[in-house]
Design a protein around this motif. Structure first.
Motif, PDB file in Angstrom:
ATOM      1  N   TYR A 173       3.874 -33.060  86.798  1.00 11.70           N
ATOM      2  CA  TYR A 173       4.857 -32.005  86.254  1.00 11.70           C
ATOM      3  C   TYR A 173       5.533 -31.258  87.635  1.00 11.70           C
ATOM      4  O   TYR A 173       4.902 -30.997  88.521  1.00 11.70           O
ATOM      5  CB  TYR A 173       3.903 -30.932  85.563  1.00 11.70           C
ATOM      6  N   TYR A 174       6.659 -31.126  87.165  1.00 11.92           N
ATOM      7  CA  TYR A 174       7.557 -30.337  88.288  1.00 11.92           C
ATOM      8  C   TYR A 174       8.424 -29.301  87.504  1.00 11.92           C
ATOM      9  O   TYR A 174       8.287 -29.208  86.529  1.00 11.92           O
ATOM     10  CB  TYR A 174       8.099 -31.339  89.227  1.00 11.92           C
ATOM     11  N   LEU A 175       9.049 -28.602  88.409  1.00 12.20           N
ATOM     12  CA  LEU A 175       9.837 -27.502  88.093  1.00 12.20           C
ATOM     13  C   LEU A 175      11.300 -27.849  88.048  1.00 12.20           C
ATOM     14  O   LEU A 175      11.952 -28.735  88.655  1.00 12.20           O
ATOM     15  CB  LEU A 175       9.899 -25.958  88.736  1.00 12.20           C
ATOM     16  N   LYS A 176      12.255 -27.139  86.932  1.00 18.14           N
ATOM     17  CA  LYS A 176      13.664 -27.227  86.840  1.00 18.14           C
ATOM     18  C   LYS A 176      14.189 -26.000  86.515  1.00 18.14           C
ATOM     19  O   LYS A 176      13.860 -25.470  85.711  1.00 18.14           O
ATOM     20  CB  LYS A 176      13.965 -28.423  86.032  1.00 18.14           C
ATOM     21  N   ALA A 177      15.224 -25.443  87.192  1.00 18.32           N
ATOM     22  CA  ALA A 177      15.656 -24.138  87.074  1.00 18.32           C
ATOM     23  C   ALA A 177      16.650 -24.446  85.794  1.00 18.32           C
ATOM     24  O   ALA A 177      17.685 -25.340  85.650  1.00 18.32           O
ATOM     25  CB  ALA A 177      16.507 -23.782  88.227  1.00 18.32           C
ATOM     26  N   LYS A 178      16.567 -23.503  84.991  1.00 20.84           N
ATOM     27  CA  LYS A 178      17.665 -23.410  83.814  1.00 20.84           C
ATOM     28  C   LYS A 178      18.788 -22.386  84.064  1.00 20.84           C
ATOM     29  O   LYS A 178      19.801 -22.548  83.640  1.00 20.84           O
ATOM     30  CB  LYS A 178      16.780 -23.189  82.412  1.00 20.84           C
ATOM     31  N   GLU A 179      18.124 -21.060  84.379  1.00 21.71           N
ATOM     32  CA  GLU A 179      19.118 -19.927  84.879  1.00 21.71           C
ATOM     33  C   GLU A 179      18.661 -19.176  85.870  1.00 21.71           C
ATOM     34  O   GLU A 179      17.640 -18.779  85.914  1.00 21.71           O
ATOM     35  CB  GLU A 179      19.121 -19.141  83.349  1.00 21.71           C
ATOM     36  N   VAL A 180      19.434 -18.852  86.554  1.00 24.77           N
ATOM     37  CA  VAL A 180      19.086 -17.792  87.743  1.00 24.77           C
ATOM     38  C   VAL A 180      20.640 -16.789  87.711  1.00 24.77           C
ATOM     39  O   VAL A 180      21.660 -17.058  88.073  1.00 24.77           O
ATOM     40  CB  VAL A 180      19.281 -18.447  89.051  1.00 24.77           C
ATOM     41  N   ASP A 181      20.114 -15.645  86.777  1.00 25.02           N
ATOM     42  CA  ASP A 181      21.243 -14.818  86.675  1.00 25.02           C
ATOM     43  C   ASP A 181      20.856 -13.463  86.981  1.00 25.02           C
ATOM     44  O   ASP A 181      20.164 -12.712  86.210  1.00 25.02           O
ATOM     45  CB  ASP A 181      21.763 -14.658  84.991  1.00 25.02           C
ATOM     46  N   LEU A 182      21.069 -13.107  88.459  1.00 23.78           N
ATOM     47  CA  LEU A 182      20.739 -11.689  88.843  1.00 23.78           C
ATOM     48  C   LEU A 182      21.154 -10.591  88.066  1.00 23.78           C
ATOM     49  O   LEU A 182      20.510  -9.614  87.953  1.00 23.78           O
ATOM     50  CB  LEU A 182      20.780 -11.557  90.248  1.00 23.78           C
ATOM     51  N   GLU A 183      22.532 -10.575  87.762  1.00 20.83           N
ATOM     52  CA  GLU A 183      23.221  -9.519  86.992  1.00 20.83           C
ATOM     53  C   GLU A 183      22.443  -8.971  85.559  1.00 20.83           C
ATOM     54  O   GLU A 183      22.285  -8.011  85.386  1.00 20.83           O
ATOM     55  CB  GLU A 183      24.649  -9.905  86.804  1.00 20.83           C
TER      56      GLU A 183
END
Length: 193
Positions: A173-183
């Motif tokens: 298993y590993y990670l994958k980013a779906k969203e990085v929205d700091l606002e």
């Protein structure tokens, strides 16, 4: 009497020029230690991994505040502070040069890359109040901080890649980013294989 005064002025002139030469040498040494160490080993090509066969099994959602607390614990052994702000990630690196603590501040704009990794683009940089050319910040960061193996630094492109696909759990298993929205205050990662 005049001869003694001339000798004193002569000595002060030499002392002034000697001090000036020492200061220039110290600045040159600091510059070379901070910015030039490790530049030969840099590779500035990010190759995306094809993860079209990725099957997500669960979603992990974080707020910037939660990540700030986790990063504070994770990087406590280094002289690094990482803080998720409104629209940028702020990084402060402290290091000692000749007994003086110097602070380096770098701001990054995060984005999710097409392969699910996270890219950080350098947006601003300062080193103890000095203006430094772009790209040198990441060279200094790379040479002064022990970055994890899953973090790739590309100083010439002013870019860092957090290789989530190299962080594995139980082997498969590993990670994958779906969203990085700091606002919006939303960071979402997927766990899968």
């Amino acid at each position: 009497m005049k001869n003694i005064m001339d000798k004193k002025q002569y000595i002060w002139k030499w002392l002034f020029f000697s001090l000036l030469i020492v200061n220039i040498a110290v600045i040159a040494i600091i510059f070379s230690l901070v910015f030039l160490v490790g530049r030969e080993a840099q590779v500035d090509t990010y190759e995306r991994k094809d993860n079209s066969s990725f099957q997500a099994y669960m979603s992990l959602q974080f707020t910037p505040t939660q990540l700030n607390e986790w990063l504070k614990e994770e990087w406590s052994h280094e002289q690094v502070n990482i803080y998720f702000g409104q629209d940028t990630i702020q990084t402060e690196v402290s290091f000692d040069i000749f007994g003086q603590t110097t602070h380096m501040f770098i701001a990054f704009q995060p984005k999710v890359l097409p392969d699910g990794n996270v890219g950080l683009t350098e947006t601003s940089f300062s080193l103890g109040g000095f203006s430094v050319p772009p790209g040198m910040a990441l060279s200094a960061l790379q040479s002064q901080v022990d970055v994890p193996s899953y973090v790739e630094v590309y100083p010439n492109d002013r870019f860092i890649v957090i290789r989530l696909d190299q962080i594995s759990f139980k082997g498969d298993y590993y990670l994958k980013a779906k969203e990085v929205d700091l606002e919006k205050g939303s960071i979402e990662l997927l766990v899968g294989k």
